[in-house]
Design an enzyme around this catalytic site. Structure first.
Site, PDB file in Angstrom:
ATOM      1  N   ASP A   1      12.621 -14.784  15.147  1.00  0.00           N
ATOM      2  CA  ASP A   1      11.811 -13.810  14.430  1.00  0.00           C
ATOM      3  C   ASP A   1      10.316 -13.940  14.709  1.00  0.00           C
ATOM      4  OD1 ASP A   1      11.528 -16.186  13.112  1.00  0.00           O
ATOM      5  OD2 ASP A   1      11.925 -15.403  11.109  1.00  0.00           O
TER       6      ASP A   1
ATOM      7  N   TYR B   1       3.692 -21.004  17.824  1.00  0.00           N
ATOM      8  CA  TYR B   1       4.073 -22.358  18.240  1.00  0.00           C
ATOM      9  C   TYR B   1       3.233 -22.883  19.391  1.00  0.00           C
ATOM     10  CZ  TYR B   1       8.087 -22.278  15.128  1.00  0.00           C
ATOM     11  OH  TYR B   1       8.883 -22.235  14.006  1.00  0.00           O
TER      12      TYR B   1
END
Length: 446
Positions: free
Chosen positions: A166, A244
């Site tokens: 997601d 990330y």
């Protein structure tokens, strides 16, 4: 249709069932089979689902089992969300790296390699049982590290396994909303690997609107990723990075930010309290789950936001949902032949120049009743491609290590990772993980 959820006792399973309750189009899922190795966790989640279904006229039937073969028979779709080693394994993934001065994160860096090394043998056994018992089923994988695990499962299932996440769609949604655009009406130029990609373009009515976003200080402040990385850095990149990538671009800061309790350690406490509360008060299961979910969502990647003064997560992000919506949209597109474009983890082929054909990449894909077709992307510039190539080499080395049980290749996977600073450290990582995670020690016995 029958939907099987592997890891069916997991905390996020009610999100999937809640989304199914909102489905009205045909064909729809009429039976959900939850499989887990823990009957206690299955029972707790079943109580939550019962609360969700209350008041609905025709909710999908729920069945639970600890027998994998029984779960998989006659499945039309399989959602794979297993966690080999449980949250105790995740805490070790993070803590062993952190104690060596490396980023302690579940999927990125050495923690992600450790997670993949012990998960791949189990994922391959699952793939083999799917192939034997439900050969026409589609497997939608959100077992982390999603790209690596999907690539391994492709050895058995080929194109019938698709990885989802997601993070990319969340980034696209935030970028479009900041510009006042409908996220459903934009086309995203997003390229990379799972948890390692960049939004390089955002086209609306034939015009790329990303340059306008990057030039607008007020609009950029509405995008969480821009607050995490800083406006100056995203403008330097000319793209919005997946959240990330914080662990790559701000490595020292990420290590310092997790100096205390890791995310896994925090979640372990939260979830232990949740499952204990449901065992004690089954009638309060739904309320307990909602309380725990809110706390979990609000603290997601808190170390990055705290270290960069990015602020709390936006209320709209907390309400927008996540992987469950992507999984069901993918399932609907395939089952009902409804054409869609989605960012998925699929075999590269020739879509991303500079990467192996068999590499799983995270890119926009066309989806319909015939399956998934990756869309060709513009070449990545060197500042992005070099990192993608190196991390993909790590993933493929880790897959070979897990399949062969080679400790030498496991050390190589750690040592080749750009977030690991020496071969000696790589050896200490493997030793540390073997000492703390029995499931990994079983793959690489001393």
């Amino acid at each position: 249709m029958r939907l099987v959820v592997l890891g069916g006792g997991g905390f996020r399973v009610p999100l999937v069932y809640g989304a199914l309750l909102r489905e009205t189009a045909k064909p729809r899922v009429e039976e959900v089979v939850l499989h887990d190795v823990s009957p206690e966790r299955l029972e707790a989640i079943e109580h939550v689902l019962r609360g969700l279904a209350a008041g609905h006229d025709d909710p999908p039937v729920v069945r639970t089992t600890t027998d994998l073969d029984s779960a998989l028979r006659d499945a039309a779709f399989v959602f794979s969300a297993i966690r080999v080693g449980g949250l105790a394994g995740r805490t070790a993934d993070e803590r062993v790296a952190q104690d060596l001065g490396l980023p302690g994160q579940e999927t990125t860096g050495p923690g992600g390699v450790s997670y993949g090394l012990r998960t791949i043998p189990v994922a391959l056994r699952v793939a083999e049982r799917v192939a034997a018992l439900a050969p026409e089923a589609w497997v939608i994988n959100f077992t982390n590290p999603a790209g690596m695990v999907t690539e391994a499962m492709r050895r058995v299932l080929g194109d019938r396994v698709i990885g989802i996440c997601d993070s990319p769609i969340g980034l696209v949604r935030r970028a479009a909303t900041a510009l006042g655009l409908d996220p459903a009406q934009v086309s995203a130029d997003y390229v990379g690997l799972n948890h390692l990609g960049w939004l390089r373009g955002l086209t609306h009515q034939g015009r790329d609107e990303l340059p306008r976003l990057l030039a607008d200080d007020t609009a950029l402040r509405q995008v969480e990723e821009a607050r995490i990385f800083g406006a100056d850095w995203v403008r330097t990149l000319g793209a919005l990075p997946n959240e990330y990538l914080y662990y790559y671009y701000f490595t020292r800061e990420s290590v310092a930010a997790i100096a205390g309790q890791t995310r896994g350690e925090s979640l372990l406490g939260q979830q232990d309290r949740f499952y204990a509360a449901v065992r004690a008060r089954p009638g309060d299961a739904l309320a307990e789950w909602r309380r725990a979910r809110r706390q979990r969502d609000e603290t997601y990647m808190a170390e990055a936001r705290d270290a960069t003064d990015a602020g709390d997560r936006a209320a709209a992000d907390l309400e927008a949902g996540g992987y469950e919506g992507i999984a069901l949209a993918l399932m609907a597109a395939i089952a009902r032949g409804e054409p869609a474009t989605m960012i998925l983890n699929v075999r590269n082929g020739a879509a991303v120049p500079g990467l192996p054909e068999d590499a799983v990449v995270e890119i926009p894909c066309a989806v319909d009743g015939a399956g998934v077709r990756p869309l060709v992307t513009r070449p990545l510039p060197g500042r992005f491609l070099g990192l993608v190539q190196q991390v993909k080499a790590v993933e493929q080395t880790a897959i070979e290590a897990a399949v062969s049980g080679s400790a030498r290749l496991a050390v190589a996977a750690f040592a080749l990772h750009p977030l690991v600073d020496s071969v000696a450290t790589a050896r200490r990582l493997l030793d540390g993980y073997r000492a703390r995670i029995p499931e990994l020690a079983a793959v690489f016995p001393r």
